[in-house]
Design a protein around this motif. Sequence first.
Motif, PDB file in Angstrom:
ATOM      1  N   ALA A  66       0.815  -1.215   0.000  1.00  0.00           N
ATOM      2  CA  ALA A  66       0.000   0.000   0.000  1.00  0.00           C
ATOM      3  C   ALA A  66       0.847   1.263   0.000  1.00  0.00           C
ATOM      4  N   ALA A  67       2.138   1.116   0.282  1.00  0.00           N
ATOM      5  CA  ALA A  67       3.045   2.266   0.306  1.00  0.00           C
ATOM      6  C   ALA A  67       3.888   2.362  -0.964  1.00  0.00           C
ATOM      7  N   VAL A  68       3.450   1.718  -2.043  1.00  0.00           N
ATOM      8  CA  VAL A  68       4.247   1.712  -3.273  1.00  0.00           C
ATOM      9  C   VAL A  68       4.445   3.125  -3.817  1.00  0.00           C
ATOM     10  N   ALA A  69       3.542   4.060  -3.490  1.00  0.00           N
ATOM     11  CA  ALA A  69       3.697   5.446  -3.950  1.00  0.00           C
ATOM     12  C   ALA A  69       4.902   6.132  -3.334  1.00  0.00           C
ATOM     13  N   GLU A  89       4.778  11.847   5.843  1.00  0.00           N
ATOM     14  CA  GLU A  89       5.808  12.882   5.964  1.00  0.00           C
ATOM     15  C   GLU A  89       6.336  13.289   4.591  1.00  0.00           C
ATOM     16  N   LEU A  90       6.530  12.327   3.721  1.00  0.00           N
ATOM     17  CA  LEU A  90       7.006  12.622   2.371  1.00  0.00           C
ATOM     18  C   LEU A  90       5.955  13.416   1.599  1.00  0.00           C
ATOM     19  N   ALA A  91       4.688  13.036   1.750  1.00  0.00           N
ATOM     20  CA  ALA A  91       3.619  13.742   1.051  1.00  0.00           C
ATOM     21  C   ALA A  91       3.533  15.196   1.512  1.00  0.00           C
ATOM     22  N   ALA A  92       3.726  15.427   2.807  1.00  0.00           N
ATOM     23  CA  ALA A  92       3.686  16.794   3.333  1.00  0.00           C
ATOM     24  C   ALA A  92       4.798  17.638   2.735  1.00  0.00           C
ATOM     25  N   ALA A 152      -1.108  11.181  -7.507  1.00  0.00           N
ATOM     26  CA  ALA A 152      -0.759   9.764  -7.359  1.00  0.00           C
ATOM     27  C   ALA A 152      -0.830   9.343  -5.897  1.00  0.00           C
ATOM     28  N   LEU A 153      -0.370  10.211  -5.001  1.00  0.00           N
ATOM     29  CA  LEU A 153      -0.406   9.884  -3.584  1.00  0.00           C
ATOM     30  C   LEU A 153      -1.843   9.793  -3.070  1.00  0.00           C
ATOM     31  N   ALA A 154      -2.762  10.498  -3.720  1.00  0.00           N
ATOM     32  CA  ALA A 154      -4.168  10.446  -3.327  1.00  0.00           C
ATOM     33  C   ALA A 154      -4.920   9.285  -3.970  1.00  0.00           C
TER      34      ALA A 154
END
Length: 416
Positions: free
Chosen positions: A216-219, A245-248, A314-316
């Motif tokens: 589920a964390a492949v992004a 944290e990366l998305a932020a 993509a993250l969403a």
Amino acid sequence: MTSDDLEIDEPDIKALWAKRLSTDGFVLHEGDGPYFYAWCAPEARADAFVAALAALDQRGTPYGVELSELRAKETTHDDLALEDVRRLARAHLTKKTAAIEAYAGITLRSGEWLDERLKSRGEAYKTYTWEVPMQFSVYDPSYFFPIRYDFFLGAGPHAPSIEAAAIAFHTQADVEHILLGLCAPDAGLVTTGACSMCFPWVAHLEANATYHADAAAVARDLALSWIHLHDGYKMGLLVGLSLDELAARAFAAPEGTRVGIATSLEGVQKHDAEDHMARKDAPRGPPFSPFAREGVRPIRPGDEVLSREQVLRALATPPNALLDALEASAAALQDDEWRAAEPLARQAIEARLSGGPTYELLHTVEHRRLIEQHAPYHVRRLPNGGVLLATHPFRTLWPLWSNALALLGIRPRGAG
């Protein structure tokens, strides 16, 4: 390194090596990989090291290990059982400046015997050097990419595409085996891993294989690459961050910001060389700079662009939709030429293993170019709930991701 440095007597083989060495982007120098990387939490480093050693090394007991610390002399310990290695690793890696190494012997699909060092390091290494927590490196690529193969003689045509498919099948299987051995999914300790022909750890979109303990964390491939390429932080400092944290950090970038993604191994290596020169301008003593370069990496001619907004979309995207798109992308990228050659290559490999007559196949530049253009992508959902994305070391994962994002409507198809 030149062809005169090679201990080869046959003039024709030596000439072929000289041709390979002179080809732009064809790395065959000592110390040029491939490199395998893995990250786990500091408290799991010792057990993750032992799990990787058990998974990779085919000799078994007794083991020998080398213990070291920054600015201290190494000590060696031989004739150890695996639990002795665990005891030493647990005691030693409590020190943030500590490191442990052991040789792992692996028989490659080509029949070559690879004997290289498996390393694990304390937390201080991420600021004192550009090293990462766990690493397995191939320092002599001639073992991983041998110039000669025994190939089934058979009765059919010896098409270069069939030969290239057989070579790629061996190498890609080795890549997947070693990366999964380093990450040891059954141990459940390593969260992220990667393989590339570059040192240190590169953006995941420019690597040739990545591992995620949680599919589920492949992004994370996208987010890690974005922060490394946009903010300039070394990958070894980023891989321990959560996806949130990366998305932020990606969200904090200015709207419309873009980064360039190299589309070939040669492009990745040119960027890597520029980052290396940038690091030479950084402070020369510890603690070293946490940055691979200052600011956004310059977009080179030939790069394709990835925007902040594409990363955030993509993250969403639901993880299962991303995985489905990656699998569809892998299938779509296997072209007719390779699809026709691969089953014949597999038949030739099986016939050779069954004792059929063989001839000596020389790994040429033509084979290399065919592999660069056609080697397949694999998306493997693993029993532990993880996922492995992989291709041959002469390619990168960017075409797989780029096509998947296009299938999802996130990125225009064929966008530069």
